[in-house]
Design an enzyme around this catalytic site. Structure first.
Site, PDB file in Angstrom:
ATOM      1  N   LYS A 128      -7.336  -2.842   4.129  1.00  0.00           N
ATOM      2  CA  LYS A 128      -7.784  -3.440   2.861  1.00  0.00           C
ATOM      3  C   LYS A 128      -8.915  -2.631   2.237  1.00  0.00           C
ATOM      4  CE  LYS A 128      -6.312  -8.231   3.066  1.00  0.00           C
ATOM      5  NZ  LYS A 128      -6.215  -8.717   4.455  1.00  0.00           N
ATOM      6  N   CYS A 137       1.211  -7.755  15.335  1.00  0.00           N
ATOM      7  CA  CYS A 137       2.529  -7.181  15.636  1.00  0.00           C
ATOM      8  C   CYS A 137       3.619  -8.244  15.680  1.00  0.00           C
ATOM      9  CB  CYS A 137       2.531  -6.478  16.985  1.00  0.00           C
ATOM     10  SG  CYS A 137       1.384  -5.116  17.131  1.00  0.00           S
ATOM     11  N   CYS A 159       0.134 -10.782  20.089  1.00  0.00           N
ATOM     12  CA  CYS A 159      -0.579 -10.160  18.969  1.00  0.00           C
ATOM     13  C   CYS A 159       0.059 -10.638  17.681  1.00  0.00           C
ATOM     14  CB  CYS A 159      -0.519  -8.633  19.036  1.00  0.00           C
ATOM     15  SG  CYS A 159      -1.298  -7.897  17.569  1.00  0.00           S
ATOM     16  N   HIS A 219       3.981   1.647   2.257  1.00  0.00           N
ATOM     17  CA  HIS A 219       5.206   0.999   1.784  1.00  0.00           C
ATOM     18  C   HIS A 219       5.873   1.864   0.727  1.00  0.00           C
ATOM     19  CE1 HIS A 219       2.656  -2.611   2.979  1.00  0.00           C
ATOM     20  NE2 HIS A 219       3.670  -2.652   3.812  1.00  0.00           N
ATOM     21  N   HIS A 271       0.839  -1.198   0.000  1.00  0.00           N
ATOM     22  CA  HIS A 271       0.000   0.000   0.000  1.00  0.00           C
ATOM     23  C   HIS A 271       0.878   1.253   0.000  1.00  0.00           C
ATOM     24  CE1 HIS A 271       0.868   0.473   4.240  1.00  0.00           C
ATOM     25  NE2 HIS A 271       0.299  -0.685   4.546  1.00  0.00           N
ATOM     26  N   HIS A 279      -4.386  -3.380  16.559  1.00  0.00           N
ATOM     27  CA  HIS A 279      -4.902  -4.592  15.902  1.00  0.00           C
ATOM     28  C   HIS A 279      -6.157  -5.067  16.635  1.00  0.00           C
ATOM     29  CE1 HIS A 279      -0.638  -4.823  14.401  1.00  0.00           C
ATOM     30  NE2 HIS A 279      -1.353  -4.849  13.293  1.00  0.00           N
ATOM     31  N   CYS A 333      -4.249  -4.819  21.814  1.00  0.00           N
ATOM     32  CA  CYS A 333      -2.978  -4.461  21.187  1.00  0.00           C
ATOM     33  C   CYS A 333      -2.828  -2.934  21.167  1.00  0.00           C
ATOM     34  CB  CYS A 333      -2.941  -4.995  19.763  1.00  0.00           C
ATOM     35  SG  CYS A 333      -1.677  -4.209  18.753  1.00  0.00           S
ATOM     36  N   LYS A 373      -6.818   5.037   8.945  1.00  0.00           N
ATOM     37  CA  LYS A 373      -5.683   4.134   8.866  1.00  0.00           C
ATOM     38  C   LYS A 373      -5.794   3.293   7.584  1.00  0.00           C
ATOM     39  CE  LYS A 373      -3.356   0.723  11.737  1.00  0.00           C
ATOM     40  NZ  LYS A 373      -3.193   0.091  13.034  1.00  0.00           N
TER      41      LYS A 373
HETATM   42 ZN   LIG Z   1      -0.768  -5.691  17.338  1.00  0.00          ZN
END
Ligand SMILES: [Zn+2]
Length: 470
Positions: free
Chosen positions: A291, A125, A122, A18, A15, A138, A134, A288
């Protein structure tokens, strides 16, 4: 300079976040190469993560297939984003990686011991937390894990790590991140669990040497890529002899790079990195990246729609050194049209047109020098926005120079002096712009090349009026 990006998990396609890190690294690599310094720019993918296994299970495809497909998408960013990396390492297929991880494991064996462990894990992570949820956001509940693991005596390295960072032998930028790491270290370090049960990892990953029921913790495995990718003489050249070894990363993984990784290297008796540069995160439309961000966060879809110059320029010109940045297609279009089509494109077009109108295309001798461009200092501070803005001062200076001198009102001698200055400024711009926008820089260079200029042609299409934004 040996320059690396982090190697992302390949549980999904790349995405825009990156793309940000890759483009930043690319600018540094091109900038240092242009100054005649040897550069090795390395990126790759973390194939061995448990996260990849779970994503494959959820998608109902074999792990190998999912990992291969997504890793290819990461490597495939090279063309669309104009990246100049020298090396791309995949941790599941690189021939030297597994042996290299095993060598580091053996070299740190004096700091490894077995212990029963219970904790909350998690998978997002790939790390343990004392309690949920988390802290990185997450949503999946943390898993209670109880197993016998290998532990690394991280606690022994507290003083050495603190000294390393305080002395700036390991320089962390920006300084707020450095302080955050120091506070973490100086609050006291616990030993680190560095293996997982092979059963829980579904057998995916690198087995612990001498203990095949365990696989090496994916972070240990992934961090090692910075040296395992350097085979034979390359290890001596880029990890032992090289003066500057710089890791780029997002703020979420700084602890792994600034604490665990140097401790592993200290334990193994290997040289250390010299720099860590941390960028913040991108949001897309205020949220954030996930997907559901779809094409709005897909770097290849954005390049297809708007062109590589517009995408790179937004990432470099708009993302601050500290603080998250919010991406929208409207902002990308507005920035590209204002700077590239109206600012730079218009300048070069005007200059070339005047050289044809008044001087039959012949380039006169260079007149005066317009403002110097202080890019080096900004890039040395890893401040891409300031560096891009610095290049831009020359575009603005040149446009003001046109207004001030009004070559169309000058005598022949005055026209020659003014246009000589302007052609020279455009050539300087092409050079200065190359690390940021390599393809646009090549077009600018071609437009003002030679003793007699080619006919003027538009350098950038206007994105808003082209209707792509709809
Ligand atoms: Zn996490």
């Amino acid at each position: 300079m040996y320059l690396t990006t982090t190697i992302p998990y390949v549980n999904a396609r790349p995405h825009l976040g990156h793309a940000l890190e890759l483009v930043q690294a690319d600018v540094l690599a091109r900038h240092h190469r242009r100054r005649g310094e040897p550069v090795r720019f390395q990126t790759g993918t973390d194939d061995n993560s448990l996260k990849n296994v779970l994503a494959a299970e959820a998608a109902g495809v074999p792990v190998r297939e999912l990992v291969d497909r997504n890793a290819a998408a990461f490597e495939g960013l090279r063309g669309p984003l104009d990246l100049s990396f020298d090396s791309f390492i995949r941790t599941s297929t690189h021939p030297g990686h597994r042996a290299g991880v095993e060598r580091i494991w053996e070299a740190t064996r004096h700091d490894l011991y077995q212990r029963h462990y219970e904790g909350l894990y998690c998978v997002g992570c790939e790390q343990f937390y004392p309690e949920g949820p988390c802290p990185d956001g997450h949503e999946a509940p943390l898993q209670r894990v109880s197993e016998q693991n290998w532990f690394f005596r991280l606690s022994s390295y507290q003083d050495a790590l603190s000294e390393l960072i305080r002395s700036e032998r390991l320089r962390i930028e920006p300084v707020a991140r450095r302080n955050e790491v120091l506070a973490f270290i100086e609050a006291g370090l616990d030993d680190l669990s560095v293996s997982r049960s092979a059963a829980r990892a579904r057998g995916w990953g690198i087995p612990v040497p001498g203990d095949p029921d365990q696989v090496v913790y994916v972070w240990w495995d992934a961090l090692a890529n910075y040296v395992t990718a350097l085979e034979g003489d390359d290890y001596d050249r880029w990890w032992v002899s090289e003066r500057r070894k710089v890791h780029l990363m997002g703020k979420g993984v700084i602890r792994f790079h600034a604490v665990y990784w140097p401790a592993m290297l200290l334990s193994a008796g290997k040289p250390l990195p010299t720099g860590i540069f941390v960028h913040d995160y991108l949001t897309v439309g205020g949220r954030k990246i996930s997907k559901s961000s779809g094409d709005a966060a897909d770097p290849v879809a954005l390049v297809d729609a708007y062109g590589v110059d517009a995408v790179r320029w937004w990432l470099l010109r708009e993302v601050p050194r500290v603080g998250d940045a919010d991406f929208t297609e409207e902002r990308l279009v507005a920035r590209a049209d204002e700077d590239l089509a109206n600012g730079l494109g218009n300048l070069v077009n005007r200059v070339v047109t005047m050289v044809h109108r008044f001087l039959d295309g012949h380039v006169p001798a260079a007149g005066e020098e317009l403002a110097a461009v202080p890019v080096d200092e900004a890039l040395e501070a890893f401040d891409f926005r300031r560096a891009a803005a610095a290049v831009w001062t020359l575009v603005e200076e040149a446009n003001r120079y046109v207004e001030r001198t009004q070559p169309w009102r000058q005598s022949r001698a005055g026209q020659e002096a003014a246009l000589g200055t302007l052609v020279h400024a455009c050539r300087t711009l092409a050079v200065q712009l190359e690390p940021f926008l390599p393809t646009a820089a090549a077009r600018v260079a071609a437009a003002v090349a030679g003793e007699r200029l080619p006919r003027p042609e538009p350098l950038f299409r206007r994105l808003a009026t082209a209707g792509v934004a709809g």
